[in-house]
Enzyme design. Structure first.
Site, PDB file in Angstrom:
ATOM      1  N   ASN A 149      31.961  54.603  42.462  1.00  0.00           N
ATOM      2  CA  ASN A 149      32.187  55.951  41.908  1.00  0.00           C
ATOM      3  C   ASN A 149      31.738  56.089  40.460  1.00  0.00           C
ATOM      4  O   ASN A 149      31.261  57.138  40.054  1.00  0.00           O
ATOM      5  CB  ASN A 149      33.649  56.375  42.079  1.00  0.00           C
ATOM      6  CG  ASN A 149      34.600  55.478  41.343  1.00  0.00           C
ATOM      7  OD1 ASN A 149      34.351  54.285  41.157  1.00  0.00           O
ATOM      8  ND2 ASN A 149      35.702  56.039  40.898  1.00  0.00           N
ATOM      9  N   GLU A 247      42.400  46.706  39.887  1.00  0.00           N
ATOM     10  CA  GLU A 247      42.486  48.147  39.586  1.00  0.00           C
ATOM     11  C   GLU A 247      42.164  48.874  40.881  1.00  0.00           C
ATOM     12  O   GLU A 247      41.019  48.869  41.334  1.00  0.00           O
ATOM     13  CB  GLU A 247      41.463  48.520  38.495  1.00  0.00           C
ATOM     14  CG  GLU A 247      41.625  47.768  37.185  1.00  0.00           C
ATOM     15  CD  GLU A 247      42.792  48.252  36.346  1.00  0.00           C
ATOM     16  OE1 GLU A 247      43.421  49.266  36.717  1.00  0.00           O
ATOM     17  OE2 GLU A 247      43.089  47.604  35.340  1.00  0.00           O
ATOM     18  N   CYS A 281      39.347  57.427  40.646  1.00  0.00           N
ATOM     19  CA  CYS A 281      40.663  56.894  41.014  1.00  0.00           C
ATOM     20  C   CYS A 281      41.783  57.696  40.370  1.00  0.00           C
ATOM     21  O   CYS A 281      42.887  57.751  40.887  1.00  0.00           O
ATOM     22  CB  CYS A 281      40.752  55.428  40.598  1.00  0.00           C
ATOM     23  SG  CYS A 281      40.320  55.193  38.859  1.00  0.00           S
ATOM     24  N   GLU A 460      43.902  46.513  31.957  1.00  0.00           N
ATOM     25  CA  GLU A 460      42.677  46.285  31.215  1.00  0.00           C
ATOM     26  C   GLU A 460      42.676  47.282  30.059  1.00  0.00           C
ATOM     27  O   GLU A 460      43.570  48.108  29.939  1.00  0.00           O
ATOM     28  CB  GLU A 460      41.451  46.454  32.145  1.00  0.00           C
ATOM     29  CG  GLU A 460      41.436  45.375  33.233  1.00  0.00           C
ATOM     30  CD  GLU A 460      40.180  45.335  34.104  1.00  0.00           C
ATOM     31  OE1 GLU A 460      39.354  46.257  34.032  1.00  0.00           O
ATOM     32  OE2 GLU A 460      40.034  44.354  34.856  1.00  0.00           O
TER      33      GLU A 460
HETATM   34  P1  NAD Z   1      35.860  49.115  47.977  1.00  0.00           P
HETATM   35  O1  NAD Z   1      37.166  48.444  47.876  1.00  0.00           O
HETATM   36  O2  NAD Z   1      35.317  49.419  49.309  1.00  0.00           O
HETATM   37  O3  NAD Z   1      34.714  48.258  47.250  1.00  0.00           O
HETATM   38  C1  NAD Z   1      34.817  47.865  45.893  1.00  0.00           C
HETATM   39  C2  NAD Z   1      33.933  46.657  45.670  1.00  0.00           C
HETATM   40  O4  NAD Z   1      34.490  45.553  46.388  1.00  0.00           O
HETATM   41  C3  NAD Z   1      32.501  46.813  46.176  1.00  0.00           C
HETATM   42  O5  NAD Z   1      31.613  46.156  45.295  1.00  0.00           O
HETATM   43  C4  NAD Z   1      32.553  46.090  47.514  1.00  0.00           C
HETATM   44  O6  NAD Z   1      31.300  45.600  47.925  1.00  0.00           O
HETATM   45  C5  NAD Z   1      33.496  44.954  47.175  1.00  0.00           C
HETATM   46  N1  NAD Z   1      34.159  44.329  48.337  1.00  0.00           N
HETATM   47  C6  NAD Z   1      34.450  44.870  49.536  1.00  0.00           C
HETATM   48  N2  NAD Z   1      35.052  43.950  50.344  1.00  0.00           N
HETATM   49  C7  NAD Z   1      35.152  42.813  49.608  1.00  0.00           C
HETATM   50  C8  NAD Z   1      35.678  41.530  49.867  1.00  0.00           C
HETATM   51  N3  NAD Z   1      36.214  41.215  51.049  1.00  0.00           N
HETATM   52  N4  NAD Z   1      35.621  40.611  48.887  1.00  0.00           N
HETATM   53  C9  NAD Z   1      35.092  40.905  47.687  1.00  0.00           C
HETATM   54  N5  NAD Z   1      34.566  42.103  47.380  1.00  0.00           N
HETATM   55  C10 NAD Z   1      34.598  43.056  48.328  1.00  0.00           C
HETATM   56  O7  NAD Z   1      35.980  50.421  47.066  1.00  0.00           O
HETATM   57  P2  NAD Z   1      34.929  51.588  46.932  1.00  0.00           P
HETATM   58  O8  NAD Z   1      34.949  52.390  48.184  1.00  0.00           O
HETATM   59  O9  NAD Z   1      33.635  51.044  46.408  1.00  0.00           O
HETATM   60  O10 NAD Z   1      35.590  52.428  45.733  1.00  0.00           O
HETATM   61  C11 NAD Z   1      36.555  53.401  45.917  1.00  0.00           C
HETATM   62  C12 NAD Z   1      37.935  52.862  45.613  1.00  0.00           C
HETATM   63  O11 NAD Z   1      37.972  52.317  44.306  1.00  0.00           O
HETATM   64  C13 NAD Z   1      38.991  53.936  45.642  1.00  0.00           C
HETATM   65  O12 NAD Z   1      40.127  53.458  46.310  1.00  0.00           O
HETATM   66  C14 NAD Z   1      39.301  54.161  44.173  1.00  0.00           C
HETATM   67  O13 NAD Z   1      40.580  54.681  43.916  1.00  0.00           O
HETATM   68  C15 NAD Z   1      39.134  52.790  43.635  1.00  0.00           C
HETATM   69  N6  NAD Z   1      38.907  52.825  42.191  1.00  0.00           N
HETATM   70  C16 NAD Z   1      39.909  52.388  41.370  1.00  0.00           C
HETATM   71  C17 NAD Z   1      39.742  52.450  39.994  1.00  0.00           C
HETATM   72  C18 NAD Z   1      40.826  51.977  39.052  1.00  0.00           C
HETATM   73  O14 NAD Z   1      40.523  51.784  37.882  1.00  0.00           O
HETATM   74  N7  NAD Z   1      42.051  51.806  39.497  1.00  0.00           N
HETATM   75  C19 NAD Z   1      38.543  52.931  39.463  1.00  0.00           C
HETATM   76  C20 NAD Z   1      37.552  53.360  40.340  1.00  0.00           C
HETATM   77  C21 NAD Z   1      37.747  53.295  41.709  1.00  0.00           C
END
Ligand code: NAD
Length: 479
Positions: A149, A247, A281, A460
């Site tokens: 995102n 996060e 998020c 963080e």
């Molecule tokens: P996601 O969890 O699908 O993927 C995030 C990252 O993790 C990607 O690089 C993905 O390739 C990797 N990943 C996936 N499976 C993995 C595994 N088994 N081991 C290691 N890495 C793995 O999330 P997304 O769809 O890319 O992003 C959206 C989500 O992120 C939403 O839930 C959003 O709320 C959250 N988000 C949180 C914050 C925060 O600061 N709290 C900020 C931005 C987004």
């Protein structure tokens, strides 16, 4: 069509498998690049390079490392237009948003952590006949895993503090939005970063990401992404005693009290719900409104949201671009079907806009407001992560807090009131890591950032990032 490469030891290298993934522009459905489908062999290669670099990098001075971060910031600033275009192409977000939010923040992250590290100090504890002092030492190799995102914004948020504290980095960006991470790798090379200090491995989370978090030589994992993925990361990393920062997702409430500045609150609630197509998020996807102004507020909100323009991400007139992928739009639309079955009424949006080619093939969705749902419904409690907000009336602070706190998530909230005492009282009672009063997404990079409950573990930001990316060691000297 460009093929991207992994970046290991300052060289752009193909994946061990020789297999590439399509990188799709969500606004048009076109394939814009091929990216490596990396596996455990690539991760091994990158971690070995990082490990080799980490010993000498750890011996550099803070000033040298901060200078490197400043140089990276300057190069990001110099390439800002190109980076904004790429971020928009990859994510579907408006170029204007990438140019005013994502890329300036990446510059600020490198500059901020360079400055923070230069000005940080450690504690000393004096005893009778002895002195304790604290040293901060790098961890070694750290893994940075980031979502789609805010691709460069979040990668820089982790890379800058990790590097300035003397760690070597292996980053795994989202497979959906790899392009700006590759430019960042070029920038590290351009500014003369020592080989192996910053490494990049592209590919799927379940393959490259999982291999990275399980790697024995990775000392810490900083992960931003979904809550379910965060649980998998914790499951893999915790038994290996890695330091973990998670996060995760949110289902954030915007609380509108009757004594708010009405126009500012309408504008604030609309922005909080729909910025970046609702894919932040921190987005306020549950809008809780004092019943005494509920009808008037919802009416004004709907007018404001209907005025938002959905379409060509390159146009400066566009408020909302495309969602990150067709598959993600399907998921978000699934929630619209669910909302109807749960008794919700769609007040505006709910449809794909009709756009001229090539955007007719893009993953667009109109900003949507849904009323009439129970605050306990799945639509109103699960993270949708798209341009969908639900509105709910409340009576009094107690009920507002019950609804706001009645979800598994606890990332952020914003509350809108002119009553200062109420603002402090409600802010203190909200179960979230961040509360905004009469504003949203106003960020000072020094403040602690993170969630409670299912929104994450750890903080963080500012000194919290510097502490996460280092280990404190106490030295006790008998005097
Ligand atoms: P996601 O969890 O699908 O993927 C995030 C990252 O993790 C990607 O690089 C993905 O390739 C990797 N990943 C996936 N499976 C993995 C595994 N088994 N081991 C290691 N890495 C793995 O999330 P997304 O769809 O890319 O992003 C959206 C989500 O992120 C939403 O839930 C959003 O709320 C959250 N988000 C949180 C914050 C925060 O600061 N709290 C900020 C931005 C987004």
């Amino acid at each position: 069509m460009t093929s991207k490469a992994n970046f290991i030891s300052n060289a752009f290298v193909p994946p061990a498998s020789g297999v590439y993934l399509d990188d799709i522009a969500p606004a048009t459905g076109e394939c814009i690049a091929k990216i490596p489908r990396s596996n455990a062999a690539d991760v091994d290669h990158a971690v070995a390079a990082a490990r080799k670099a980490s010993a000498s990098w750890a011996r550099t001075t803070v000033a040298e490392r901060a200078d490197l971060c400043d140089a990276v910031a300057s190069r990001i600033a110099a390439r800002a237009d190109e980076l904004a275009q790429l971020e928009s192409l990859d994510t579907g977000k408006p170029v204007k948003l990438a140019a005013t939010l994502d890329i300036p923040r990446a510059v600020a992250n490198f500059r901020f952590f360079a400055g923070a590290a230069r000005h940080t100090s450690t504690a000393a504890h004096e005893m009778d006949g002895a002195l304790n002092y604290t040293l901060r030492r790098p961890l070694g190799v750290v893994a940075l895993i980031t979502p789609w995102n805010l691709p460069l914004y979040l990668l820089s948020w982790k890379a800058a503090p990790a590097l300035v504290m003397g760690n070597a980095v292996v980053a795994k960006p989202s497979e959906l939005t790899p392009l700006t991470a590759s430019v960042l790798a070029e920038i590290f090379k351009e500014v003369g970063a020592p080989a192996g200090v910053f490494n990049l491995v592209h590919g799927f989370g379940a393959e490259a990401g999982q291999a990275l978090i399980e790697h024995r030589d990775v000392a810490a994992v900083s992960f931003t992404g979904g809550t379910a993925t965060g649980a998998r990361v914790a499951h893999a990393a915790a038994p290996l005693f890695k330091k973990l920062s998670l996060e995760l997702g949110g289902k954030n409430a915007t609380l509108i009290f009757a004594d708010c500045d009405f126009d500012a609150a309408v504008e604030g609630a609309a922005r909080a719900a729909f910025l970046n197509q609702g894919q932040i998020c921190l987005c306020g996807s549950r809008i809780l409104i004092d019943r005494s102004i509920y009808d008037r507020f919802v009416e004004a909100l709907v007018v404001r949201v209907r005025a938002m323009r959905v379409g060509d991400p390159r146009s400066p007139e566009t408020t909302l671009g495309a969602l990150v992928s067709a598959a993600h739009r399907d998921k978000v639309e699934g929630y619209l079907t669910l909302a109807k079955s749960e008794g919700g009424t769609i007040l505006c949006g709910g449809k794909r806009p009709s756009l001229a080619p090539p955007f007719d093939r893009g993953a667009f969705l109109e900003p949507t407001i849904i009323a009439g749902l129970s605050t306990k419904s799945r639509t109103a409690t699960q993270e949708i992560f798209g341009p969908v907000a639900t509105v709910h009336p409340f009576e009094g602070e107690t009920e507002a807090l019950e609804i706001a706190n009645g979800v598994r998530y606890g990332l952020s909230a914003s509350l809108w009131t002119r009553d200062l005492s109420r603002a402090h009282r409600v802010a203190a009672a909200l179960e979230t890591g961040t509360v905004w009063v009469n504003t949203w997404l106003l960020r000072d990079l020094r403040v602690p950032f993170g969630g409670v409950k299912d929104s994450g573990v750890g903080r963080e930001g500012g000194v919290h990032s510097l502490e996460f990316f280092s280990e404190s060691k106490n030295v006790c000297v008998k005097v």
